[in-house]
Write a protein that holds these residues in place. Structure first.
Motif, PDB file in Angstrom:
ATOM      1  N   PHE A   1       0.837  -1.187   0.000  1.00 33.27           N
ATOM      2  CA  PHE A   1       0.000   0.000   0.000  1.00 33.27           C
ATOM      3  C   PHE A   1       0.878   1.244   0.000  1.00 33.27           C
ATOM      4  CE2 PHE A   1      -3.248  -2.915   1.635  1.00 33.27           C
ATOM      5  CZ  PHE A   1      -4.250  -2.613   0.731  1.00 33.27           C
ATOM      6  N   TRP A   2       0.534   2.124  -0.914  1.00 27.00           N
ATOM      7  CA  TRP A   2       1.264   3.383  -1.021  1.00 27.00           C
ATOM      8  C   TRP A   2       0.762   4.354   0.043  1.00 27.00           C
ATOM      9  CZ3 TRP A   2      -0.815   7.871  -4.136  1.00 27.00           C
ATOM     10  CH2 TRP A   2       0.082   8.942  -4.144  1.00 27.00           C
ATOM     11  N   ALA A   3       1.698   5.112   0.639  1.00 20.67           N
ATOM     12  CA  ALA A   3       1.347   6.065   1.696  1.00 20.67           C
ATOM     13  C   ALA A   3       0.917   7.390   1.075  1.00 20.67           C
ATOM     14  CB  ALA A   3       2.518   6.263   2.656  1.00 20.67           C
ATOM     15  N   TYR A   4      -0.229   7.369   0.416  1.00 22.23           N
ATOM     16  CA  TYR A   4      -0.796   8.569  -0.208  1.00 22.23           C
ATOM     17  C   TYR A   4      -0.705   9.755   0.727  1.00 22.23           C
ATOM     18  CZ  TYR A   4      -4.600  11.756  -1.482  1.00 22.23           C
ATOM     19  OH  TYR A   4      -5.340  12.877  -1.770  1.00 22.23           O
ATOM     20  N   PRO A   5      -0.235  10.921   0.347  1.00 25.34           N
ATOM     21  CA  PRO A   5       0.242  11.302  -0.990  1.00 25.34           C
ATOM     22  C   PRO A   5       1.767  11.397  -1.083  1.00 25.34           C
ATOM     23  CG  PRO A   5      -0.259  13.285   0.242  1.00 25.34           C
ATOM     24  CD  PRO A   5      -0.354  12.124   1.215  1.00 25.34           C
ATOM     25  N   PHE A   6       2.498  10.650  -0.225  1.00 22.78           N
ATOM     26  CA  PHE A   6       3.960  10.796  -0.183  1.00 22.78           C
ATOM     27  C   PHE A   6       4.644   9.941  -1.232  1.00 22.78           C
ATOM     28  CE2 PHE A   6       2.656  12.472   3.769  1.00 22.78           C
ATOM     29  CZ  PHE A   6       3.511  13.549   3.950  1.00 22.78           C
ATOM     30  N   PRO A   7       5.336  10.571  -2.176  1.00 20.84           N
ATOM     31  CA  PRO A   7       5.985   9.803  -3.226  1.00 20.84           C
ATOM     32  C   PRO A   7       6.960   8.806  -2.618  1.00 20.84           C
ATOM     33  CG  PRO A   7       6.223  12.162  -3.619  1.00 20.84           C
ATOM     34  CD  PRO A   7       5.621  12.010  -2.273  1.00 20.84           C
ATOM     35  N   ASP A   8       6.976   7.610  -3.165  1.00 22.18           N
ATOM     36  CA  ASP A   8       7.976   6.590  -2.835  1.00 22.18           C
ATOM     37  C   ASP A   8       7.839   5.947  -1.451  1.00 22.18           C
ATOM     38  OD1 ASP A   8       9.538   6.951  -5.333  1.00 22.18           O
ATOM     39  OD2 ASP A   8       9.983   8.906  -4.472  1.00 22.18           O
ATOM     40  N   VAL A   9       6.770   6.224  -0.703  1.00 23.02           N
ATOM     41  CA  VAL A   9       6.605   5.578   0.604  1.00 23.02           C
ATOM     42  C   VAL A   9       5.504   4.520   0.490  1.00 23.02           C
ATOM     43  CG1 VAL A   9       6.076   5.891   3.048  1.00 23.02           C
ATOM     44  CG2 VAL A   9       7.272   7.701   1.785  1.00 23.02           C
ATOM     45  N   SER A  10       5.842   3.271   0.833  1.00 19.38           N
ATOM     46  CA  SER A  10       4.837   2.206   0.776  1.00 19.38           C
ATOM     47  C   SER A  10       5.132   1.155   1.830  1.00 19.38           C
ATOM     48  CB  SER A  10       4.811   1.573  -0.624  1.00 19.38           C
ATOM     49  OG  SER A  10       6.049   0.969  -0.906  1.00 19.38           O
ATOM     50  N   VAL A  11       4.110   0.360   2.148  1.00 20.89           N
ATOM     51  CA  VAL A  11       4.253  -0.641   3.216  1.00 20.89           C
ATOM     52  C   VAL A  11       3.714  -2.001   2.776  1.00 20.89           C
ATOM     53  CG1 VAL A  11       4.084   1.016   5.110  1.00 20.89           C
ATOM     54  CG2 VAL A  11       2.016  -0.053   4.247  1.00 20.89           C
ATOM     55  N   VAL A  12       4.260  -3.047   3.393  1.00 21.11           N
ATOM     56  CA  VAL A  12       3.671  -4.390   3.338  1.00 21.11           C
ATOM     57  C   VAL A  12       3.512  -4.857   4.777  1.00 21.11           C
ATOM     58  CG1 VAL A  12       4.466  -5.087   1.058  1.00 21.11           C
ATOM     59  CG2 VAL A  12       5.976  -5.420   3.017  1.00 21.11           C
ATOM     60  N   HIS A  13       2.429  -5.568   5.050  1.00 21.05           N
ATOM     61  CA  HIS A  13       2.067  -5.888   6.438  1.00 21.05           C
ATOM     62  C   HIS A  13       1.620  -7.335   6.563  1.00 21.05           C
ATOM     63  CE1 HIS A  13      -1.559  -5.655   9.396  1.00 21.05           C
ATOM     64  NE2 HIS A  13      -0.486  -5.883  10.113  1.00 21.05           N
ATOM     65  N   ASN A  14       2.078  -7.971   7.638  1.00 16.12           N
ATOM     66  CA  ASN A  14       1.586  -9.301   8.020  1.00 16.12           C
ATOM     67  C   ASN A  14       0.968  -9.145   9.407  1.00 16.12           C
ATOM     68  OD1 ASN A  14       3.261 -12.345   9.130  1.00 16.12           O
ATOM     69  ND2 ASN A  14       1.161 -12.038   8.503  1.00 16.12           N
ATOM     70  N   GLY A  15      -0.347  -9.377   9.508  1.00 17.00           N
ATOM     71  CA  GLY A  15      -0.986  -9.260  10.810  1.00 17.00           C
ATOM     72  C   GLY A  15      -2.409  -8.745  10.700  1.00 17.00           C
ATOM     73  N   GLN A  16      -2.982  -8.382  11.844  1.00 22.93           N
ATOM     74  CA  GLN A  16      -4.336  -7.819  11.884  1.00 22.93           C
ATOM     75  C   GLN A  16      -4.328  -6.627  12.824  1.00 22.93           C
ATOM     76  OE1 GLN A  16      -4.102 -11.360  12.300  1.00 22.93           O
ATOM     77  NE2 GLN A  16      -4.712 -11.687  10.192  1.00 22.93           N
ATOM     78  N   LEU A  17      -4.935  -5.532  12.392  1.00 23.36           N
ATOM     79  CA  LEU A  17      -5.009  -4.343  13.242  1.00 23.36           C
ATOM     80  C   LEU A  17      -6.399  -4.265  13.850  1.00 23.36           C
ATOM     81  CD1 LEU A  17      -3.149  -1.774  10.973  1.00 23.36           C
ATOM     82  CD2 LEU A  17      -2.228  -3.194  12.807  1.00 23.36           C
ATOM     83  N   THR A  18      -6.444  -4.208  15.189  1.00 22.67           N
ATOM     84  CA  THR A  18      -7.747  -4.260  15.851  1.00 22.67           C
ATOM     85  C   THR A  18      -8.333  -2.867  16.099  1.00 22.67           C
ATOM     86  OG1 THR A  18      -6.451  -4.631  17.841  1.00 22.67           O
ATOM     87  CG2 THR A  18      -7.553  -6.525  16.910  1.00 22.67           C
ATOM     88  N   ASN A  19      -7.522  -1.814  15.992  1.00 21.62           N
ATOM     89  CA  ASN A  19      -8.096  -0.463  16.107  1.00 21.62           C
ATOM     90  C   ASN A  19      -8.201   0.212  14.730  1.00 21.62           C
ATOM     91  OD1 ASN A  19      -5.326  -0.202  15.889  1.00 21.62           O
ATOM     92  ND2 ASN A  19      -5.160   1.488  17.351  1.00 21.62           N
ATOM     93  N   TYR A  20      -8.361  -0.625  13.699  1.00 19.90           N
ATOM     94  CA  TYR A  20      -8.445  -0.122  12.326  1.00 19.90           C
ATOM     95  C   TYR A  20      -9.592   0.872  12.139  1.00 19.90           C
ATOM     96  CZ  TYR A  20      -9.997  -0.338   7.439  1.00 19.90           C
ATOM     97  OH  TYR A  20     -10.440  -0.026   6.179  1.00 19.90           O
ATOM     98  N   HIS A  21     -10.802   0.496  12.538  1.00 25.01           N
ATOM     99  CA  HIS A  21     -11.968   1.341  12.250  1.00 25.01           C
ATOM    100  C   HIS A  21     -11.864   2.685  12.977  1.00 25.01           C
ATOM    101  CE1 HIS A  21     -14.147  -1.561   9.858  1.00 25.01           C
ATOM    102  NE2 HIS A  21     -13.770  -2.490  10.719  1.00 25.01           N
ATOM    103  N   LYS A  22     -11.398   2.632  14.215  1.00 32.45           N
ATOM    104  CA  LYS A  22     -11.253   3.853  15.014  1.00 32.45           C
ATOM    105  C   LYS A  22     -10.244   4.804  14.348  1.00 32.45           C
ATOM    106  CE  LYS A  22      -9.775   4.935  19.665  1.00 32.45           C
ATOM    107  NZ  LYS A  22      -9.131   4.310  20.827  1.00 32.45           N
ATOM    108  N   LEU A  23      -9.083   4.263  14.002  1.00 35.40           N
ATOM    109  CA  LEU A  23      -8.058   5.115  13.392  1.00 35.40           C
ATOM    110  C   LEU A  23      -8.470   5.570  12.001  1.00 35.40           C
ATOM    111  CD1 LEU A  23      -4.686   3.459  14.481  1.00 35.40           C
ATOM    112  CD2 LEU A  23      -5.760   5.513  15.381  1.00 35.40           C
ATOM    113  N   ARG A  24      -9.129   4.680  11.261  1.00 35.66           N
ATOM    114  CA  ARG A  24      -9.555   5.069   9.910  1.00 35.66           C
ATOM    115  C   ARG A  24     -10.510   6.270   9.964  1.00 35.66           C
ATOM    116  NH1 ARG A  24     -11.636   1.777   4.590  1.00 35.66           N
ATOM    117  NH2 ARG A  24     -12.642   3.570   3.658  1.00 35.66           N
TER     118      ARG A  24
END
Lengths: 214, 310
Positions: free
Chosen positions: B171-194
């Protein structure tokens, strides 16, 4: 490869595996008193579900090496990943280097020796057996352990919930030192013994079968 | 379960040809396809390009892809960009663009273009992701021939969200050019932070919890934090289990959660940093004469962060 290993495994046989290339699930479910040597690193669940063999791993091991070991001996020359010796019930597992998180999780017997440092949550929920750590132990050592004992030669980052230290007897110390010496591990002279404080024991309600026995 | 991998060449030959990072990432992902087979992807950084920016776009509707991709090119032009070259592979479009404005404005204009999914904008990097295993992705997109200085890769076994090209990683870190991540796991505070990031104007393109990490890092970087500090802060701010890797224009890093729940091993030689979910992946890039030999790999423990800069 496992079916080939099973075919070769017979009492007294000696098997060598060259270039295991860190592949997973190698030498699983073997019940013969044979010896198996891996010339290199193995992946996850290596030498798990064993009852009898002597296994030597000359490199690193991935997660859960020696899972559910019943009897026999496993030696890892270098480091082990997380959950080494998980649910082991007997036998010996010797890690020459460091062990990752949760070594000896839910172990129910046998002896786990870690020549280097042990990671986070070592001995988590252990129920029986002993863990000997020649280096330092990570955080939450012996968290929620029921029975058994953990001996640490180095420092302990922190004890887990319901874990406490206890004086060890001279006989225990002699036993551990001679065991380590037989593995070629010398230099350690003192240990801190960690056991369950049993403050989390709440067995005031009986199981169905226990009730019927009364 | 998912698998991650990353590689960084410490001493790339800046005047000669760069290492085949695409091929190396595929060789590190292939041995861990047992960790996930539904999608795969890579970010390759340090590519030599003609334009100022590399833009990767995907048209979600196959029947309208030609029209969508034409609209996307048109958007780039209207935003003031000059398309140096464009290559279309099925529903995918790769543009090399000369553009002097703010990346955020170009990104926002593309996201407002109907039917366009924006996979990445980078000065020297691109996110290539697809459904299927790495070898299939390699064949379709020619990843193996792409040269660069470093990169990250992912194989996915979907657990929390749907399987499609957009939900694949990185996933690209919109809108920062050239920053991206790959993740293994589950985030449990996803909805709150989103919800919090959406209220600040961040645009989420998927329902994948891993996309949150990209948004999180983008937010931290926007506040002027360095990469290392941002990764360290994430150990407290992200709840759940995670081992994630991040690639930036000149660096590579990882963060591993407080439970030590997801695996990671690292290997460093005089020339290369390699990190992956399993040792078998690290062995994927060993030269044939090294194949039978032992490697010095390190398994990070809990709450650990590491970054390397070129």
């Amino acid at each position: 490869m496992n079916s080939q290993l099973k075919g070769l495994a017979a009492p007294g046989s000696e098997i060598t595996v060259r270039n295991p290339n860190a592949r997973h699930n190698l030498a699983v479910g073997i019940f013969e008193n044979c010896s198996i040597r891996f010339e290199g690193s193995v992946g996850y669940y290596a030498a798990s579900l064993l009852d009898g063999p002597e296994v030597v791993i000359e490199g690193n091991a991935g997660w859960a090496v020696g899972d559910n070991l019943m009897s026999g001996k496993i030696t890892v020359a270098k480091d082990a990943g997380a959950s080494a010796g998980s649910t082991m019930r007997g036998g010996q597992l010797v890690i020459g280097g460091d062990a990752g998180a949760r070594a000896g999780i839910s172990m129910k017997g046998g002896t786990l020796i870690i020549g280097g440092n042990a990671g986070f949550l070592t001995g988590f929920m252990m129920q029986k057996g002993r863990i000997i750590i020649c280096g330092d132990a990570g955080e939450a050592l012996g968290d929620s352990m029921y029975e058994g004992a953990i001996y640490v030669a180095g420092t302990i980052a922190s004890l887990g919930a319901d874990a406490t230290t206890e004086e060890m007897s001279e006989d225990e110390l002699i036993d551990i030192l001679s065991l380590l010496e037989s593995q070629g591990i010398t230099g350690q002279r003192t240990f801190t013994k960690v056991v369950s404080a049993k403050r989390l024991y709440h067995y005031d309600s009986l199981e169905r079968l226990e009730k019927s026995a009364l | 379960m998912c698998g991650v991998s990353g590689i960084l060449h410490k001493n790339p030959d800046t005047s000669g040809s760069l290492p085949l990072v695409g091929d190396q990432l595929i060789r590190m992902l292939e041995p861990i396809t047992h960790r996930g087979r539904d999608s795969s992807g890579v970010t390759i950084v340090g590519e030599r390009t003609e334009g100022d920016l590399l833009v990767r776009i995907w048209a979600s509707d196959a029947r309208e892809s030609a029209a969508v991709l034409a609209r996307a090119e048109d958007t780039v032009r209207r935003a003031g960009g000059v398309v140096c070259s464009g290559a279309q592979t099925g529903q995918f479009l790769r543009l090399e663009v000369n553009y002097e404005g703010e990346t955020a404005e170009l990104a926002a204009a593309l996201l407002d273009t109907p039917g366009v999914a924006l996979h990445s904008i980078g000065h020297t990097s691109e996110v290539i992701k697809d459904v299927g295993v790495p070898s299939a992705m390699e064949q379709r997109h020619g990843v193996g021939a792409i040269r660069g200085t470093h990169g990250i890769g992912h194989v996915r076994m979907a657990t929390e969200s749907r399987v499609d090209v957009n939900h694949a990683q990185p996933f690209w870190a919109y809108p920062f050019p050239d920053v991206s991540v790959v993740h293994n796991g589950q985030l449990t505070n996803y909805h709150k932070l989103r919800r919090m990031y959406e209220s600040r104007g961040h645009h989420f393109q998927t329902g994948n919890d891993s996309e949150l990490i990209a948004a999180y890092l983008a937010d931290k970087l926007a506040q002027g934090e360095g990469l290392d500090a941002a990764l360290r802060a994430s150990l407290d701010d992200l709840d759940g289990t995670f081992t994630y890797l991040v690639a930036t224009r000149d660096g590579l890093g990882y963060a591993k959660d407080q439970w030590s729940a997801k695996p990671l091993v690292t290997m460093e030689t005089a020339d290369v940093i390699a990190i992956a979910s399993e040792e078998i992946a690290l062995r994927g890039i060993l030269s044939p004469d090294m194949a039978g030999q032992e490697i010095d790999r390190v398994e990070p423990q809990k709450s650990e962060v590491m970054t390397w800069l070129l």
